[in-house]
Design an enzyme around this catalytic site. Structure first.
Site, PDB file in Angstrom:
ATOM      1  N   LYS A 174       0.846  -1.190   0.000  1.00  0.00           N
ATOM      2  CA  LYS A 174       0.000   0.000   0.000  1.00  0.00           C
ATOM      3  C   LYS A 174       0.881   1.240   0.000  1.00  0.00           C
ATOM      4  O   LYS A 174       1.508   1.566   1.012  1.00  0.00           O
ATOM      5  CB  LYS A 174      -0.904   0.049   1.237  1.00  0.00           C
ATOM      6  N   GLU A 248       9.488   1.514  11.101  1.00  0.00           N
ATOM      7  CA  GLU A 248      10.505   2.569  11.101  1.00  0.00           C
ATOM      8  C   GLU A 248       9.755   3.890  11.100  1.00  0.00           C
ATOM      9  O   GLU A 248       8.953   4.163  10.206  1.00  0.00           O
ATOM     10  CB  GLU A 248      11.408   2.454   9.869  1.00  0.00           C
ATOM     11  N   CYS A 282      13.525  11.127   6.853  1.00  0.00           N
ATOM     12  CA  CYS A 282      13.539  10.653   8.238  1.00  0.00           C
ATOM     13  C   CYS A 282      14.917  10.889   8.843  1.00  0.00           C
ATOM     14  O   CYS A 282      15.047  11.045  10.052  1.00  0.00           O
ATOM     15  CB  CYS A 282      13.148   9.193   8.305  1.00  0.00           C
ATOM     16  N   GLU A 383       9.310  16.146  15.672  1.00  0.00           N
ATOM     17  CA  GLU A 383       9.674  16.049  14.248  1.00  0.00           C
ATOM     18  C   GLU A 383       8.855  17.071  13.449  1.00  0.00           C
ATOM     19  O   GLU A 383       7.627  17.111  13.540  1.00  0.00           O
ATOM     20  CB  GLU A 383       9.376  14.634  13.734  1.00  0.00           C
TER      21      GLU A 383
HETATM   22  P1  NAD Z   1       2.010   8.276   7.873  1.00  0.00           P
HETATM   23  O1  NAD Z   1       2.248   7.534   9.146  1.00  0.00           O
HETATM   24  O2  NAD Z   1       0.962   9.305   7.843  1.00  0.00           O
HETATM   25  O3  NAD Z   1       1.620   7.213   6.712  1.00  0.00           O
HETATM   26  C1  NAD Z   1       2.438   6.107   6.418  1.00  0.00           C
HETATM   27  C2  NAD Z   1       1.600   5.056   5.700  1.00  0.00           C
HETATM   28  O4  NAD Z   1       0.649   4.495   6.612  1.00  0.00           O
HETATM   29  C3  NAD Z   1       0.783   5.601   4.527  1.00  0.00           C
HETATM   30  O5  NAD Z   1       0.792   4.674   3.479  1.00  0.00           O
HETATM   31  C4  NAD Z   1      -0.593   5.736   5.143  1.00  0.00           C
HETATM   32  O6  NAD Z   1      -1.656   5.743   4.205  1.00  0.00           O
HETATM   33  C5  NAD Z   1      -0.657   4.505   6.021  1.00  0.00           C
HETATM   34  N1  NAD Z   1      -1.653   4.526   7.097  1.00  0.00           N
HETATM   35  C6  NAD Z   1      -2.299   5.606   7.624  1.00  0.00           C
HETATM   36  N2  NAD Z   1      -3.102   5.197   8.639  1.00  0.00           N
HETATM   37  C7  NAD Z   1      -2.956   3.855   8.753  1.00  0.00           C
HETATM   38  C8  NAD Z   1      -3.509   2.870   9.637  1.00  0.00           C
HETATM   39  N3  NAD Z   1      -4.361   3.196  10.611  1.00  0.00           N
HETATM   40  N4  NAD Z   1      -3.128   1.586   9.480  1.00  0.00           N
HETATM   41  C9  NAD Z   1      -2.217   1.237   8.521  1.00  0.00           C
HETATM   42  N5  NAD Z   1      -1.685   2.128   7.652  1.00  0.00           N
HETATM   43  C10 NAD Z   1      -2.042   3.419   7.774  1.00  0.00           C
HETATM   44  O7  NAD Z   1       3.433   8.841   7.418  1.00  0.00           O
HETATM   45  P2  NAD Z   1       3.776   9.816   6.194  1.00  0.00           P
HETATM   46  O8  NAD Z   1       3.257  11.175   6.484  1.00  0.00           O
HETATM   47  O9  NAD Z   1       3.392   9.162   4.914  1.00  0.00           O
HETATM   48  O10 NAD Z   1       5.392   9.823   6.247  1.00  0.00           O
HETATM   49  C11 NAD Z   1       6.150  10.683   7.036  1.00  0.00           C
HETATM   50  C12 NAD Z   1       6.679   9.957   8.259  1.00  0.00           C
HETATM   51  O11 NAD Z   1       7.433   8.828   7.864  1.00  0.00           O
HETATM   52  C13 NAD Z   1       7.638  10.793   9.093  1.00  0.00           C
HETATM   53  O12 NAD Z   1       7.322  10.644  10.455  1.00  0.00           O
HETATM   54  C14 NAD Z   1       9.008  10.193   8.807  1.00  0.00           C
HETATM   55  O13 NAD Z   1       9.966  10.359   9.822  1.00  0.00           O
HETATM   56  C15 NAD Z   1       8.649   8.767   8.622  1.00  0.00           C
HETATM   57  N6  NAD Z   1       9.698   8.063   7.891  1.00  0.00           N
HETATM   58  C16 NAD Z   1      10.525   7.234   8.589  1.00  0.00           C
HETATM   59  C17 NAD Z   1      11.559   6.560   7.944  1.00  0.00           C
HETATM   60  C18 NAD Z   1      12.480   5.634   8.690  1.00  0.00           C
HETATM   61  O14 NAD Z   1      13.116   4.785   8.062  1.00  0.00           O
HETATM   62  N7  NAD Z   1      12.604   5.752  10.010  1.00  0.00           N
HETATM   63  C19 NAD Z   1      11.744   6.745   6.563  1.00  0.00           C
HETATM   64  C20 NAD Z   1      10.885   7.614   5.892  1.00  0.00           C
HETATM   65  C21 NAD Z   1       9.855   8.259   6.564  1.00  0.00           C
END
Ligand code: NAD
Length: 491
Positions: A174, A248, A282, A383
């Site tokens: 997804k 992550e 990230c 963040e």
């Molecule tokens: P997000 O948590 O909003 O979404 C991530 C994914 O989860 C999306 O595909 C979203 O549609 C899905 N999602 C949303 N609600 C869900 C639920 N209840 N159950 C399952 N899936 C669900 O994150 P974002 O805004 O897309 O990304 C930014 C974040 O990602 C930042 O916090 C960043 O630090 C983190 N990030 C971390 C790493 C790492 O390796 N540590 C790498 C890249 C990004």
């Protein structure tokens, strides 16, 4: 504008619901790049079932043959690199150079895990029992849910899908709702390289799709990258089912600059880490913890460099910093800039939205630096995920270490010093999964483990050989060739 579909069981299919997601260029919001289905729980369930049906045959495909599929996808991605880079820039906003770098990372990941198909080895271990041969094998886990964020919409899916497929797992992927086009392009590459139906499925959508995947009985493991808020829910749902899960999540990465550091180098790395990819990494440098005796000079040099950065459309080769990804992220960034001001930090440069000179229809923010930030301020703790840097002045190395570690996250950290003793002390004591010495907080390589400690990450690291351990189960086998019943050691 492209009209996108889900990819389930080897077919491009419409959603069972009628809602659509608009994929908009954050540098020019008049441009609608694509539309994707806002899929339903029924679509997600259909993809999980397809992955379950495809699993037995894929599991029995020899690992080196699974690896060869990845080699073919690697070559296909090399051929489509420019096309994919342009789509990535239009969809996510990063500069074309950054998009190419991200795609190259994905190509490297495919190459590395393709090779792992010939190296998914176990161990032979001497048993304490006489005439017993003991060994381990790594076997596929089953259908895996892959849930990814928008900020690296090519590299992150690939660094989950490639080890999953070579391990013998099938995948339901997804992508983030903001980046459906690059996800479809990835699926097209796998499809064009002879992927059997159901081995990789793509379902567009948001929470409903993600929740269905994590709770579906066919799904045996979940690999999630995203925010702490969502990751916490995913981890809890996976734990309730007792399945494997890796999450992550966020970062608040520090660069520590000690008084004996090479200042030119430290300034350049801080600029790269804080403002590269618009701070939407990230591993972005979000805090610079600087020994007080050099702080004024460091901040002045940073200010001059930050002010020279060109902010604009990532397709323009002159651009250094692209837009925030969407209106929500833009307002988060502007809100944090307001928080920094009201908390009493000193705004050194930036601090505003840019809406002039062709930037009227984009989500652009000037690279922003706050100085004299207290380590407990919200801008030093939370963040932001945008082009905002907090400079914390530390009286000495000990308090610099305390400030660097004084957050709940622990993804990456940099230490700049020319003193080898202090360097090793920081390497030992910094609380982060990835430590850089005299290099920026950002980056990673296909064959090197990636991930964080503390609130940043739970579960095994990604990339590197350790990734295979997440996507496989370890089975221990005893072969008793005594020909008799066991005596002694019956525990
Ligand atoms: P997000 O948590 O909003 O979404 C991530 C994914 O989860 C999306 O595909 C979203 O549609 C899905 N999602 C949303 N609600 C869900 C639920 N209840 N159950 C399952 N899936 C669900 O994150 P974002 O805004 O897309 O990304 C930014 C974040 O990602 C930042 O916090 C960043 O630090 C983190 N990030 C971390 C790493 C790492 O390796 N540590 C790498 C890249 C990004």
């Amino acid at each position: 504008m492209r009209s996108l579909r889900n990819y389930i069981d080897g077919r491009w299919t419409d959603s069972t619901g009628g809602q659509r997601i608009r994929d908009i260029n954050p540098a020019d919001t008049d441009e609608v790049i694509a539309e994707a289905p806002a899929s339903t729980a029924a679509d997600a369930a259909a993809a999980c079932e397809a992955a379950a049906r495809a699993f037995p045959a894929w599991r029995n495909t020899p690992a080196p043959v699974r690896g060869q599929l990845l080699y073919r996808v690697q070559r296909r991605m090399e051929e489509r690199k420019e096309e994919l880079a342009e789509a990535l820039t239009r969809e996510e906003g990063k500069t074309l150079g950054e998009s190419r770098g991200e795609i190259q990372r994905a190509i490297n990941v495919l190459e590395f895990f393709a090779g792992e198909g010939r190296r998914i080895t176990g161990e032979t271990i001497p048993s304490e029992l006489p005439h017993n041969f003991c060994y381990t094998v790594k076997q596929p886990v089953g259908p895996v849910a892959v849930i990814t964020p928008w900020n690296f919409p090519v590299a992150i899916p690939i660094w989950k899908i490639a080890p999953a497929l070579v391990s013998g797992d099938t995948v339901v992927f997804k992508p983030a709702p903001l980046t459906p086009l690059t996800a479809v392009m990835l699926a097209e590459m796998f499809e064009g390289c002879g992927l059997p139906p159901g081995v990789l499925n793509v379902v567009h959508g948001g929470r409903e799709v993600g929740e269905t995947m994590v709770s579906h009985p066919a799904v045996a493991a979940v690999s999630f990258t995203g925010s702490n808020e969502v990751g916490g829910q995913v981890y809890a749902a996976a734990a309730a089912r007792g399945i494997k899960c890796q999450c992550e999540m966020g970062g608040k990465n520090p660069i520590v600059v000690l008084a004996d550091a090479d200042l030119d180098l430290a300034v350049e790395s801080t600029i790269q880490g804080a403002f590269g990819s618009t701070g939407q990494r990230c591993t972005a440098t979000s805090r610079a913890v600087v020994e007080a005796s050099i702080a004024s000079e460091f901040v002045e040099r940073l200010r001059a460099r930050a002010a020279s950065l060109v902010v604009g459309n990532g397709l323009d080769p002159k651009t250094n910093v692209g837009p925030s990804v969407d209106e929500r992220q833009l307002s988060t960034v502007l809100n944090y800039i307001g928080v920094g001001r009201s908390e009493g930090a000193r705004l050194v440069t930036g601090g505003e939205r840019l809406k002039d000179g062709g930037r009227e229809r984009g989500y652009f923010v000037a690279p922003t630096i706050f100085d004299e930030v207290d380590p407990n301020m919200r801008i030093a703790q939370e963040e932001i995920f945008g082009p905002v840097l907090s400079v914390i002045r530390a009286p000495d190395a000990k308090s610099a270490l305390e400030a660097a570690n004084g957050v709940r996250f622990g993804l990456s950290a940099s230490i700049y010093t020319s003193d080898v003793d202090r360097m090793f002390r920081f390497v030992d004591q910094l609380e982060a999964g990835i430590i850089h010495v005299n290099s920026p907080t950002v980056g990673g390589e296909a064959h090197i483990p990636f991930g964080g400690m503390k609130a940043t990450g739970v579960g095994l690291r990604e990339m590197g050989r350790v990734a295979i351990d997440f996507y496989t189960e370890l089975k221990v086998v005893y072969v008793d060739y005594t020909g008799g019943k066991r005596t002694g050691n019956l525990y």
